[in-house]
Design an enzyme around this catalytic site. Structure first.
Site, PDB file in Angstrom:
ATOM      1  CB  THR A 148     -63.466 104.283  -1.567  1.00 59.40           C
ATOM      2  OG1 THR A 148     -62.279 103.941  -2.155  1.00 59.40           O
ATOM      3  CG2 THR A 148     -64.567 103.167  -2.138  1.00 59.40           C
TER       4      THR A 148
ATOM      5  CE1 TYR B 223     -62.395 101.345  -5.808  1.00 61.79           C
ATOM      6  CE2 TYR B 223     -63.043 103.535  -5.365  1.00 61.79           C
ATOM      7  CZ  TYR B 223     -62.287 102.466  -4.919  1.00 61.79           C
ATOM      8  OH  TYR B 223     -61.461 102.421  -3.720  1.00 61.79           O
TER       9      TYR B 223
ATOM     10  CB  THR C 184     -59.493 103.252   3.555  1.00 61.43           C
ATOM     11  OG1 THR C 184     -59.431 102.481   2.536  1.00 61.43           O
ATOM     12  CG2 THR C 184     -61.246 103.285   3.928  1.00 61.43           C
ATOM     13  CG  ASP C 185     -55.285 103.735  -0.112  1.00 59.17           C
ATOM     14  OD1 ASP C 185     -55.973 102.566   0.336  1.00 59.17           O
ATOM     15  OD2 ASP C 185     -55.319 103.838  -1.238  1.00 59.17           O
TER      16      ASP C 185
ATOM     17  CE  LYS D 233     -57.246  99.839   3.125  1.00 59.85           C
ATOM     18  NZ  LYS D 233     -57.339 100.712   1.847  1.00 59.85           N
TER      19      LYS D 233
ATOM     20  CD  GLU E  28     -29.801  92.272  17.276  1.00 61.43           C
ATOM     21  OE1 GLU E  28     -28.768  91.916  16.579  1.00 61.43           O
ATOM     22  OE2 GLU E  28     -31.032  91.656  16.737  1.00 61.43           O
TER      23      GLU E  28
HETATM   24  N1  ASP Z   1     -57.630 104.548  -2.457  1.00 62.47           N
HETATM   25  C1  ASP Z   1     -58.652 105.002  -1.757  1.00 62.47           C
HETATM   26  C2  ASP Z   1     -58.350 106.218  -0.793  1.00 62.47           C
HETATM   27  O1  ASP Z   1     -57.613 105.900   0.128  1.00 62.47           O
HETATM   28  C3  ASP Z   1     -59.131 103.978  -1.079  1.00 62.47           C
HETATM   29  C4  ASP Z   1     -60.454 104.006  -0.273  1.00 62.47           C
HETATM   30  O2  ASP Z   1     -60.695 105.133   0.007  1.00 62.47           O
HETATM   31  O3  ASP Z   1     -60.629 102.948   0.404  1.00 62.47           O
HETATM   32  O4  ASP Z   1     -58.572 107.242  -1.064  1.00 62.47           O
END
Ligand code: ASP
Length: 355
Positions: A38, A51, A117-118, A190, A312
């Site tokens: 992103t 986006y 971020t993913d 995340k 367990e």
């Molecule tokens: N889907 C995007 C990615 O991981 C989300 C992001 O960058 O925040 O590339």
């Protein structure tokens, strides 16, 4: 202008130019390796949620934050331009090789990776195990594209460059900088799908803060830096083995797990319920797989707490490994690397506690 005055002007200009060049040369050299996400994305409206990630090339991402040139000598390098849901071991290997090369040849004092971020936490942890130098490696990204109101990418990039330039950031393992906070690769994850404060380390918290480029680490000691990790890779590492993650739930079909075990895999991470528990039927399948030579790691779908040995489940009896506090997705990375290097199960178990 008389000759004397003209000469003094030349001298002043010469002096200023030399001092500027010297000052620039003294700035740390930071390589920004761009992978997309992103932070390289764009939308049509500043207030709409739609986006596209990974549309801008590295030069454009850097040009949007010219302030980074005041704190470092910046060099950009495009590794790939993808959304991080498309991240794969092929790019991890490319990143690790590039970073090791930059440090080996002394071409950078620190590295910043711009990333979606993913799956940022997975790339961070992979690099934590495979970068063979103690210089700072910092991942950053953004939750909002640059076109959005109150976009977070510019400050995140600026802060990431500041952290990668900081001497105190050395020997701290691979770091993630998001929303003014600094996290260790091992524990970061995340935790929010849309909020700019998306990242956290639920066990240890952030290891520092960075505010408008001012870096401060807290004193909390962290897991040891892994630049001497036994899992680091040669430049041409070859392919990593396939390691699936199976998610546990009430009523899971054991045949589905059996089919996966028979698909030619060398290892499997079971994200069990509670303390990494499989149902009795799945336990039988995993026990057989383990006896057949598949390395089985028990992780958990629960957000907090480690998976512990011999609670367990009789791990010693079945030859299972526990993931300790690694998430299933990070346990998978460690297991892929350990299997690639043909380590014995006892060693692999120790890696889960040490790395
Ligand atoms: N889907 C995007 C990615 O991981 C989300 C992001 O960058 O925040 O590339």
């Amino acid at each position: 202008m008389n000759i004397k005055l003209q000469k003094s002007c030349y001298f002043v200009v010469f002096f200023i130019t030399i001092s500027m060049l010297t000052a620039a040369a003294e700035l740390p050299g930071i390589s920004i390796l761009a992978t997309g996400g992103t932070i390289a994305g764009s939308g049509v409206s500043a207030t709409g949620s739609a986006y596209k990630a990974a549309v801008n090339p590295v030069d454009k991402v850097i040009a949007a934050v010219p302030e980074v040139n005041n704190i470092a000598r910046i060099r950009g390098d495009q590794i790939c331009n993808i959304s991080s849901q498309d991240m794969k071991p092929e790019y991890w290997l490319k990143l690790a090789a590039r970073i090791n090369q930059l440090f080996r040849l002394d071409l950078a004092d620190g590295v910043v990776i711009t990333h979606g971020t993913d799956t940022m936490e997975e790339t961070a942890y992979f690099l934590n195990l495979t970068v063979a130098y103690d210089k700072p490696v910092v991942l950053t990204g953004s939750m909002r594209p640059g076109s959005a109101l109150s976009a977070d990418g510019a400050m995140n990039l600026y802060n990431a460059v500041a952290v990668a330039s900081a001497r105190e950031a050395r020997n701290k393992g691979v770091l993630v900088v998001m929303n003014d906070r600094i996290y260790s690769a091992r524990g970061v994850r995340k935790c929010d799908t849309i909020n700019p404060a998306a990242f956290n380390d639920r066990e240890n918290g952030p290891i520092g803060r960075v505010n408008y480029g001012k870096v401060s680490f807290n004193n909390r000691s962290d897991k040891k830096h892994t630049y001497q990790s036994l899992l680091k890779l040669p430049f041409f590492a070859g392919n990593l083995p396939e390691v699936p993650i199976v998610y546990g739930y009430a009523g899971i079909n054991p045949q589905m797990v059996e089919t996966i075990c028979k698909s030619g895999i060398r290892g499997l991470v079971y994200a069990g319920v509670g303390n990494g528990n499989p149902s009795e039927e799945v336990l039988n399948v995993l026990a057989k797989a383990s006896a057949d030579g598949i390395t089985v790691v028990r992780a958990t779908r629960v957000p907090d707490g480690p998976v512990t040995l011999d609670a367990e489940v009789d791990d010693a009896k079945f030859g299972f490994i526990v993931a300790d506090s690694l998430t299933p997705q990070k346990a998978r990375i460690l297991l892929m690397l350990a299997l690639h290097k043909n380590f014995a199960r006892a060693d692999i178990q120790q890696f889960f506690f040490d790395y």
